[in-house]
Design a protein around this motif. Structure first.
Motif, PDB file in Angstrom:
ATOM      1  N   ILE A 155     -59.567 -27.751  19.821  1.00 52.63           N
ATOM      2  CA  ILE A 155     -58.282 -27.983  19.164  1.00 52.63           C
ATOM      3  C   ILE A 155     -57.166 -27.901  20.203  1.00 52.63           C
ATOM      4  N   LYS A 156     -57.273 -26.889  21.074  1.00 58.18           N
ATOM      5  CA  LYS A 156     -56.236 -26.716  22.100  1.00 58.18           C
ATOM      6  C   LYS A 156     -56.208 -27.903  23.062  1.00 58.18           C
ATOM      7  N   ILE A 157     -57.385 -28.368  23.430  1.00 58.73           N
ATOM      8  CA  ILE A 157     -57.437 -29.530  24.321  1.00 58.73           C
ATOM      9  C   ILE A 157     -56.799 -30.730  23.640  1.00 58.73           C
ATOM     10  N   GLY A 158     -57.052 -30.850  22.349  1.00 57.55           N
ATOM     11  CA  GLY A 158     -56.441 -31.934  21.577  1.00 57.55           C
ATOM     12  C   GLY A 158     -54.924 -31.856  21.650  1.00 57.55           C
ATOM     13  N   GLU A 159     -54.404 -30.617  21.569  1.00 57.42           N
ATOM     14  CA  GLU A 159     -52.951 -30.454  21.639  1.00 57.42           C
ATOM     15  C   GLU A 159     -52.423 -30.840  23.016  1.00 57.42           C
ATOM     16  N   ILE A 160     -53.181 -30.476  24.040  1.00 52.06           N
ATOM     17  CA  ILE A 160     -52.760 -30.856  25.397  1.00 52.06           C
ATOM     18  C   ILE A 160     -52.726 -32.383  25.506  1.00 52.06           C
ATOM     19  N   ASN A 161     -53.767 -33.020  24.989  1.00 52.01           N
ATOM     20  CA  ASN A 161     -53.804 -34.488  25.028  1.00 52.01           C
ATOM     21  C   ASN A 161     -52.591 -35.093  24.341  1.00 52.01           C
ATOM     22  N   ALA A 162     -52.286 -34.556  23.165  1.00 44.36           N
ATOM     23  CA  ALA A 162     -51.160 -35.100  22.406  1.00 44.36           C
ATOM     24  C   ALA A 162     -49.861 -34.894  23.177  1.00 44.36           C
ATOM     25  N   ASP A 163     -49.738 -33.723  23.811  1.00 41.36           N
ATOM     26  CA  ASP A 163     -48.544 -33.443  24.609  1.00 41.36           C
ATOM     27  C   ASP A 163     -48.398 -34.433  25.753  1.00 41.36           C
ATOM     28  N   VAL A 164     -49.499 -34.636  26.471  1.00 43.26           N
ATOM     29  CA  VAL A 164     -49.453 -35.542  27.616  1.00 43.26           C
ATOM     30  C   VAL A 164     -49.087 -36.940  27.129  1.00 43.26           C
ATOM     31  N   GLU A 165     -49.696 -37.317  25.999  1.00 46.11           N
ATOM     32  CA  GLU A 165     -49.449 -38.664  25.506  1.00 46.11           C
ATOM     33  C   GLU A 165     -47.980 -38.897  25.165  1.00 46.11           C
ATOM     34  N   THR A 166     -47.378 -37.953  24.428  1.00 44.95           N
ATOM     35  CA  THR A 166     -45.973 -38.169  24.076  1.00 44.95           C
ATOM     36  C   THR A 166     -45.085 -38.047  25.306  1.00 44.95           C
ATOM     37  N   SER A 167     -45.457 -37.157  26.224  1.00 43.55           N
ATOM     38  CA  SER A 167     -44.632 -37.005  27.417  1.00 43.55           C
ATOM     39  C   SER A 167     -44.637 -38.269  28.263  1.00 43.55           C
ATOM     40  N   VAL A 168     -45.824 -38.858  28.394  1.00 45.11           N
ATOM     41  CA  VAL A 168     -45.893 -40.082  29.195  1.00 45.11           C
ATOM     42  C   VAL A 168     -45.130 -41.207  28.498  1.00 45.11           C
ATOM     43  N   ALA A 169     -45.315 -41.312  27.181  1.00 39.88           N
ATOM     44  CA  ALA A 169     -44.614 -42.376  26.447  1.00 39.88           C
ATOM     45  C   ALA A 169     -43.108 -42.168  26.512  1.00 39.88           C
ATOM     46  N   GLY A 170     -42.686 -40.885  26.547  1.00 36.84           N
ATOM     47  CA  GLY A 170     -41.249 -40.624  26.507  1.00 36.84           C
ATOM     48  C   GLY A 170     -40.658 -40.291  27.863  1.00 36.84           C
ATOM     49  N   ILE A 171     -41.343 -40.686  28.927  1.00 35.65           N
ATOM     50  CA  ILE A 171     -40.931 -40.262  30.265  1.00 35.65           C
ATOM     51  C   ILE A 171     -39.502 -40.707  30.582  1.00 35.65           C
ATOM     52  N   ARG A 172     -39.103 -41.861  30.045  1.00 39.08           N
ATOM     53  CA  ARG A 172     -37.754 -42.340  30.332  1.00 39.08           C
ATOM     54  C   ARG A 172     -36.698 -41.438  29.708  1.00 39.08           C
ATOM     55  N   VAL A 173     -36.982 -41.038  28.474  1.00 42.10           N
ATOM     56  CA  VAL A 173     -36.043 -40.144  27.802  1.00 42.10           C
ATOM     57  C   VAL A 173     -35.986 -38.819  28.554  1.00 42.10           C
ATOM     58  N   THR A 174     -37.152 -38.333  28.933  1.00 47.27           N
ATOM     59  CA  THR A 174     -37.214 -37.065  29.663  1.00 47.27           C
ATOM     60  C   THR A 174     -36.342 -37.119  30.907  1.00 47.27           C
ATOM     61  N   LYS A 175     -36.486 -38.186  31.664  1.00 50.80           N
ATOM     62  CA  LYS A 175     -35.732 -38.291  32.904  1.00 50.80           C
ATOM     63  C   LYS A 175     -34.240 -38.443  32.625  1.00 50.80           C
ATOM     64  N   ALA A 176     -33.937 -39.284  31.632  1.00 56.01           N
ATOM     65  CA  ALA A 176     -32.534 -39.537  31.335  1.00 56.01           C
ATOM     66  C   ALA A 176     -31.817 -38.276  30.876  1.00 56.01           C
ATOM     67  N   TYR A 177     -32.536 -37.412  30.161  1.00 54.86           N
ATOM     68  CA  TYR A 177     -31.891 -36.212  29.640  1.00 54.86           C
ATOM     69  C   TYR A 177     -32.249 -34.979  30.448  1.00 54.86           C
ATOM     70  N   SER A 178     -32.677 -35.193  31.691  1.00 53.29           N
ATOM     71  CA  SER A 178     -33.100 -34.086  32.555  1.00 53.29           C
ATOM     72  C   SER A 178     -33.986 -33.126  31.777  1.00 53.29           C
ATOM     73  N   GLY A 179     -34.935 -33.686  31.071  1.00 56.46           N
ATOM     74  CA  GLY A 179     -35.756 -32.851  30.191  1.00 56.46           C
ATOM     75  C   GLY A 179     -37.050 -32.370  30.828  1.00 56.46           C
ATOM     76  N   ILE A 180     -37.146 -32.514  32.156  1.00 56.27           N
ATOM     77  CA  ILE A 180     -38.422 -32.172  32.790  1.00 56.27           C
ATOM     78  C   ILE A 180     -38.784 -30.704  32.557  1.00 56.27           C
ATOM     79  N   ASP A 181     -37.784 -29.830  32.713  1.00 56.67           N
ATOM     80  CA  ASP A 181     -38.067 -28.404  32.517  1.00 56.67           C
ATOM     81  C   ASP A 181     -38.592 -28.133  31.116  1.00 56.67           C
ATOM     82  N   LYS A 182     -37.950 -28.801  30.156  1.00 60.63           N
ATOM     83  CA  LYS A 182     -38.340 -28.615  28.770  1.00 60.63           C
ATOM     84  C   LYS A 182     -39.782 -29.084  28.553  1.00 60.63           C
ATOM     85  N   GLU A 183     -40.092 -30.255  29.122  1.00 56.72           N
ATOM     86  CA  GLU A 183     -41.451 -30.792  28.978  1.00 56.72           C
ATOM     87  C   GLU A 183     -42.454 -29.851  29.632  1.00 56.72           C
TER      88      GLU A 183
END
Ligand SMILES: Nc1ncnc2c1ncn2[C@@H]1O[C@H](COP(=O)(O)OP(=O)(O)OP(=O)(O)O)[C@@H](O)[C@H]1O
Ligand SMILES: [Mg+2]
Length: 578
Positions: free
Chosen positions: A187-215
């Motif tokens: 289950i935990k690995i599944g959560e990591i996968n989901a996290d990575v997936e949304t982070s990669v998909a949202g990488i532009r937003v992350t960068k634009a909002y300096s959200g790296i620390d948050k991610e």
């Protein structure tokens, strides 16, 4: 559940039984060695029968050679069986996922669906062949060695077997916890996968909002949880494996002590004694194997349970008696339509949740109706109801007087072209993306469509022209370019009903005007539902409906609405009076 599974095994049953048969023989093959050694020690060595000793060794080598062949078959063809089974299940699962309603994807994570189609199926296929293989070999080895040992000395065999319940008890005590811990791990690995997936998909937003620390923080949290659960799982694994090794060792002690006593008392001879020692390992190997297999079976079974669950999520099914819509003329009517997102049934009369409540709307054949109004008013929702992406709660939607529920979805959607707010392009060439949804479109048709969508000139300016790869989700193109490709897609499809949900919102004014002429051309003689924030693009609509969360507040032509001096007039003033 088993019946469903048998369905997948059946086509490959030849391989399956070959695998089992070989596993059975491997179990038998292993039983020879201790007996032969016993014979050697008891008879041939004292007799100094060199000839027989050589013969026995040759026989043993021959047996092992056969075993080599059998193991090759098991390891290769067994896995081939698993892979074929997996491929069949994956094909069915993917086909089923494609039929699931849009609402399913609103509430289920892509990561979870991905792990269904990869990890779970992998585990199922591993179980499907290793399970029976191991159970067969182990059962044969256990039974045969028990018989052979008992034939040497029944008493000693019973004493040795008496230690067995202890081992079983131990296995039962630890195994459950270990399995639970590993399940948590998954289950935990599944959560990591989901996290990575949304982070990669949202990488532009992350960068634009300096959200790296948050991610990072979010990820480290999930990663830490995985670490904790994995540590626990490995604690049990360590306990279990070490414990099992200890039990093997203990059995040797038992055999050495009791066997030594028997030997002393002359109840067994040295050959028997050695045979016993050899059988002990032969005896514990299947037990360990069975335990491992048990884990594999549990994992495979939970995987299969999830596979089954997903396979049983109702897909979009055409209603009983639904028939082909044929070529629709395109007279669309919403009659007292109510709709809300989410689970149907429970809180249907909860008015607050209703996105659309008792809506009446008529889009006459060949006319253009525009929807305007505040964000969140339900304009896109109405667009989504026509191709039946969602099921309405009440009322009916008819096209040419026929309820859309009496048409097959496929034939209904064939009549509809959609250009939406958010454009999705598939990873592939521009030509492929334009031709998506139109069978047998020739290159000339594609080019013609691109010209109409005013994207041809840009495409030919690219080094690879129409063969240019658009990248994942079309990210190598600008928003406007993506939009124009999706417009070209509709030009090519050439449907009777057009839904334009802010189709030109991503374009600059000049291009918007250019495309607007093309869209006007395309709209000619077709039924069009158009959603637009920019009122200039819908001034010529046959009817404009102002949709707010209270429903349709005003309707009429642009001229009529301006005269009413209501919401539309306000919007108009705001956009043009500046
Ligand atoms: N997939 C969904 N699941 C649940 N609720 C949704 C979903 N899509 C939209 N909604 C909700 O339905 C309401 C209407 O949304 P809709 O997208 O139809 O508005 P809209 O009029 O197209 O807005 P906009 O002008 O911003 O595009 C909103 O309150 C929204 O939160
Ligand atoms: Mg919208």
């Amino acid at each position: 559940m088993l019946k469903g599974f048998a369905k997948y095994i059946r086509p490959h049953r030849g391989l399956f039984f070959l695998d089992l048969f070989c596993a059975l023989l491997v179990g038998v093959a292993d039983e020879f060695m201790p007996m032969m050694v016993r014979q050697m020690i008891n008879t041939y060595v004292p007799d100094q029968n060199w000839q027989m000793m050589v013969r026995i060794c040759i026989a043993l080598a021959a047996i092992y050679l056969v075993k080599l062949g059998l193991n090759l078959i098991i390891n290769y063809w067994g896995h081939i069986f698993g892979i074929r089974l997996q491929a069949d299940m994956r094909r069915d699962l993917f086909a089923h996922i494609e039929t699931l309603p849009v609402s399913y994807f609103d509430t289920h994570k892509t990561g979870a669906i991905m792990s269904r189609i990869t990890n779970d199926l992998q585990e199922i296929s591993e179980m499907a062949h290793h399970g029976p293989e191991n159970i067969f070999t182990s059962a044969v080895m256990l039974v045969l060695s028990a018989i052979l040992l008992a034939r040497i000395n029944a008493e000693l065999t019973i004493i040795v077997y008496c230690t067995l319940p202890l081992a079983v008890l131990f296995v039962m005590l630890i195994r459950g916890r270990q399995l639970h811990a590993f399940e948590m791990n998954r289950i935990k690995i599944g959560e990591i996968n989901a996290d990575v997936e949304t982070s990669v998909a949202g990488i532009r937003v992350t960068k634009a909002y300096s959200g790296i620390d948050k991610e990072l923080k979010k990820f480290n949290h999930a990663n830490g949880e995985y670490q904790a659960s994995a540590s626990k799982a490995y604690k049990y694994l360590a306990l279990f494996n070490s414990g099992m090794i200890f039990f093997t060792d203990l059995m040797y002690v038992v055999v050495i002590i009791v066997g030594g006593m028997f030997f002393f008392q002359g109840k067994i001879n040295s050959g028997d004694f050695v045979a016993y020692l050899l059988y002990i390992s032969m005896f514990l190997t299947p037990i360990k194997k069975l335990v491992d297999t048990f884990e594999q079976i549990v994992q495979g079974a939970t995987g299969y349970k999830r596979f089954n669950e997903l396979m049983h999520v109702p897909g979009e099914q055409d209603d009983d008696g639904a028939s082909d819509a044929g070529c629709l003329a395109g007279d669309i009517a919403f009659n007292d339509v109510s709709f809300h997102y989410g689970e149907k049934g429970e809180d249907e009369d909860d008015e607050k949740e209703q996105v659309i409540s008792h809506l009446d709307l008529h889009i006459k054949k060949g006319e253009t109706v525009a929807l305007v109004g505040p964000s969140g008013g339900g304009k896109s929702t109405i667009c989504n109801l026509i191709p039946r992406f969602y099921e309405i709660d009440g009322g009916s939607i008819t096209i040419d007087g026929r309820d859309i529920r009496t048409m097959t979805r496929e034939s209904l959607r064939r009549n509809i072209g959609i250009v939406a707010q958010d454009v999705f392009l598939f990873n592939g060439t521009i030509a492929e993306n334009i031709a998506y949804g139109t069978d047998h479109a020739g290159m000339n048709d594609v080019i013609l469509a691109a010209k109409k969508a005013k994207i041809h000139d840009y495409i030919v300016s690219l080094p690879n022209g129409y063969e240019t790869n658009v990248g994942e989700r079309g990210l190598r193109l600008s928003g406007g370019q993506r939009q124009r490709i999706s417009i070209a897609r509709v030009f090519l499809k050439n449907p009777q009903i057009l839904i334009l949900d802010e189709a030109t919102s991503a374009l600059d004014n000049a291009t918007e005007m250019q495309i607007q002429t093309s869209l006007d051309e395309l709209s000619e003689g077709r039924t069009v539902l158009v959603v637009a924030h920019r009122l200039s693009t819908i001034r010529n609509a046959n009817e404009i409906a102002v949709l707010t969360s209270q429903g349709i507040q005003e309707r009429g032509t642009s001229q009529q609405l301006l005269e009413q001096k209501g919401i539309y007039w306000h919007l108009y003033q705001y956009q043009f009076a500046k």
